[in-house]
Motif scaffolding. Sequence first.
Motif, short mmCIF file in Angstrom:
data_model
loop_
_atom_site.label_atom_id
_atom_site.label_comp_id
_atom_site.label_asym_id
_atom_site.label_seq_id
_atom_site.Cartn_x
_atom_site.Cartn_y
_atom_site.Cartn_z
N UNK A 13 32.27 50.45 73.67
CA UNK A 13 31.29 50.34 74.76
C UNK A 13 31.72 49.33 75.81
N UNK A 14 32.32 48.21 75.38
CA UNK A 14 32.75 47.16 76.32
C UNK A 14 33.86 47.64 77.26
N UNK A 15 34.56 48.70 76.88
CA UNK A 15 35.60 49.23 77.76
C UNK A 15 35.06 50.29 78.71
N UNK A 43 32.62 41.14 80.49
CA UNK A 43 33.44 39.95 80.74
C UNK A 43 34.61 40.32 81.65
N UNK A 44 35.25 39.28 82.19
CA UNK A 44 36.37 39.51 83.11
C UNK A 44 37.53 40.21 82.39
N UNK A 45 37.87 39.76 81.18
CA UNK A 45 38.96 40.37 80.42
C UNK A 45 38.66 41.84 80.15
N UNK A 46 37.45 42.13 79.74
CA UNK A 46 37.09 43.52 79.44
C UNK A 46 37.08 44.39 80.69
N UNK A 47 36.77 43.81 81.85
CA UNK A 47 36.84 44.55 83.11
C UNK A 47 38.30 44.92 83.41
N UNK A 48 39.20 43.97 83.18
CA UNK A 48 40.63 44.23 83.40
C UNK A 48 41.11 45.31 82.43
N UNK A 88 44.46 46.80 71.12
CA UNK A 88 44.83 45.60 70.36
C UNK A 88 44.33 44.34 71.07
N UNK A 89 44.53 44.27 72.38
CA UNK A 89 44.06 43.11 73.14
C UNK A 89 42.55 43.01 73.06
N UNK A 90 41.86 44.14 73.12
CA UNK A 90 40.40 44.14 73.00
C UNK A 90 39.98 43.61 71.62
N UNK A 91 40.65 44.08 70.56
CA UNK A 91 40.33 43.62 69.20
C UNK A 91 40.60 42.11 69.07
N UNK A 92 41.70 41.63 69.61
CA UNK A 92 42.01 40.20 69.54
C UNK A 92 40.94 39.40 70.27
N UNK A 93 40.49 39.91 71.42
CA UNK A 93 39.44 39.20 72.16
C UNK A 93 38.15 39.13 71.36
N UNK A 94 37.89 40.17 70.55
CA UNK A 94 36.70 40.15 69.69
C UNK A 94 36.82 39.08 68.61
N UNK A 95 38.02 38.90 68.08
CA UNK A 95 38.24 37.85 67.07
C UNK A 95 37.97 36.47 67.65
N UNK A 96 38.48 36.22 68.86
CA UNK A 96 38.26 34.93 69.49
C UNK A 96 36.79 34.74 69.86
N UNK A 97 36.14 35.82 70.25
CA UNK A 97 34.71 35.76 70.59
C UNK A 97 33.90 35.40 69.35
N UNK A 98 34.22 36.00 68.20
CA UNK A 98 33.51 35.71 66.96
C UNK A 98 33.78 34.29 66.51
#
Length: 154
Positions: free
Chosen positions: A62-64, A69-74, A136-146
Amino acid sequence: MNRRKIYFYSALILTLSVIILLATGSSLLTIALNDNKSIPLGTFTTWTGMISLPLTIYWGANELREPSSKLNRILSEFLRIIIIFGILWVPISYLLAGNLSFTFSEKETFQGGQVAMRWFWRLSYGIGIGAILTLIIYWISLLFKKKKTVTNNV
């Protein structure tokens, strides 16, 4: 089941089917679609995969689709560009190869030659790798968010 899930599961089934056909080197890929045997079924099978792989990611996250967020927009914009390249894969590849079986030779001219072949492979690998890298970048961003959320709650 809502539309998004139907789109996601349809794209996922198509993606997995294409991967299986390509990985096994199925004889279905070489079936000719025209009388002079110049258009193999593999061309359109691969095209289906080039479109369905990034669409699976698009409909699955859904975030894509609606980034907050800015990263998810990119990442969302990058994924949309990949989807467009997936849709345009056959027309661009035809322009590069000069045929729909996407065969290249040792010609000195660009179309159908070695330079065009390198661009064909860059495009083909770029769509797949770009889609997977986005995920993969999206998944990594989720790890940092958590991690950030867990740290803030402690």
